[in-house]
Design a protein around this motif. Structure first.
Motif, PDB file in Angstrom:
ATOM      1  N   TYR A 113     -22.035 101.881  -8.510  1.00 21.16           N
ATOM      2  CA  TYR A 113     -20.597 102.071  -8.703  1.00 21.16           C
ATOM      3  C   TYR A 113     -19.937 102.757  -7.505  1.00 21.16           C
ATOM      4  CZ  TYR A 113     -21.160 101.016 -13.734  1.00 21.16           C
ATOM      5  OH  TYR A 113     -21.420 100.413 -14.933  1.00 21.16           O
ATOM      6  N   LEU A 116     -17.220 101.158  -5.536  1.00 23.99           N
ATOM      7  CA  LEU A 116     -16.121 100.652  -6.351  1.00 23.99           C
ATOM      8  C   LEU A 116     -15.032 101.685  -6.610  1.00 23.99           C
ATOM      9  CD1 LEU A 116     -18.193  98.688  -9.052  1.00 23.99           C
ATOM     10  CD2 LEU A 116     -17.252  97.842  -6.888  1.00 23.99           C
ATOM     11  N   LYS A 193     -16.315  97.610 -13.231  1.00 26.18           N
ATOM     12  CA  LYS A 193     -16.226  96.524 -12.266  1.00 26.18           C
ATOM     13  C   LYS A 193     -15.272  96.813 -11.124  1.00 26.18           C
ATOM     14  CE  LYS A 193     -17.335  93.162 -15.870  1.00 26.18           C
ATOM     15  NZ  LYS A 193     -16.866  91.971 -16.647  1.00 26.18           N
TER      16      LYS A 193
END
Length: 198
Positions: A113, A116, A193
């Motif tokens: 992650y 992101l 995401k």
């Protein structure tokens, strides 16, 4: 003061709950097999990796492609009880003693992650990750990733010993009420995401 508090409280809890920890480990070995502990690399302070420990709550079942099956197929009723009571988090106190984690702070997520996060979300790594945190007592897995990261950023900006005590007390309440354990439609929470905001 925070580090001293972390050491004293985590050591006290580990000693006081040692019978519970032992019994939990035995039941996991019987119902889920070996290993008893779940060990995974997570980003810690400043994003530096460390190995987080939890009690295992899922089976190691894999599909024909060799990849782990979805969480809802690997999480057993026994594993759900472990998560509902937060007993699976007790080994994390060892990480607190080692200095990899704190009692209170943003929850350590997955290493993948890291790229992101936007700039504000990344501030969650300016402090040690926690066993519990401001996001956990304000929705835990029942809120969106954006809300969770906003709570994390707010905690980093407003952290204090008094706030930590408040979070710990609210955490005890959440554990007893078994609130916000999973997101709607998921046994845990859907994967992150990325954010639309830079």
């Amino acid at each position: 003061m925070k580090r001293f508090f972390d050491i004293i409280v985590s050591l006290f809890v580990l000693i006081m709950l040692s019978p519970v920890i032992l019994v939990t480990a035995i039941f996991i070995r019987i119902k889920l097999g070996s290993p008893v502990l779940f060990k995974q690399q997570r980003p810690g302070l400043f994003g530096n990796p460390f190995y987080m420990l939890k009690f295992r709550s899922m089976l190691d079942s894999e599909g024909k492609d060799g990849l782990p099956l979805p969480d809802d197929q690997r999480l057993t009723p026994f594993g759900q009880k472990l998560r509902a009571t937060s007993l699976d988090e007790l080994p994390g106190l060892i990480s607190v003693l080692k200095g990899d984690m704190s009692l209170v702070g943003p929850r350590p997520l997955l290493m993948q992650y890291l790229p992101l996060f936007n700039q504000r979300q990344a501030t969650r790594h300016n402090v040690r990750p926690g066993i519990t945190g401001w996001a956990q007592v304000n929705g835990r897995n029942a809120i969106s990733w954006e809300q969770k990261f906003e709570y994390d950023a707010w905690y980093v900006e407003n952290r204090s010993f008094r706030l930590d005590i408040k979070i710990l007390l609210l955490t005890v309440k959440k554990v007893f009420l078994k609130e916000d354990i999973a997101a709607d439609g998921h046994v845990t929470i859907e994967p992150f995401k990325g954010s639309d905001n830079d």
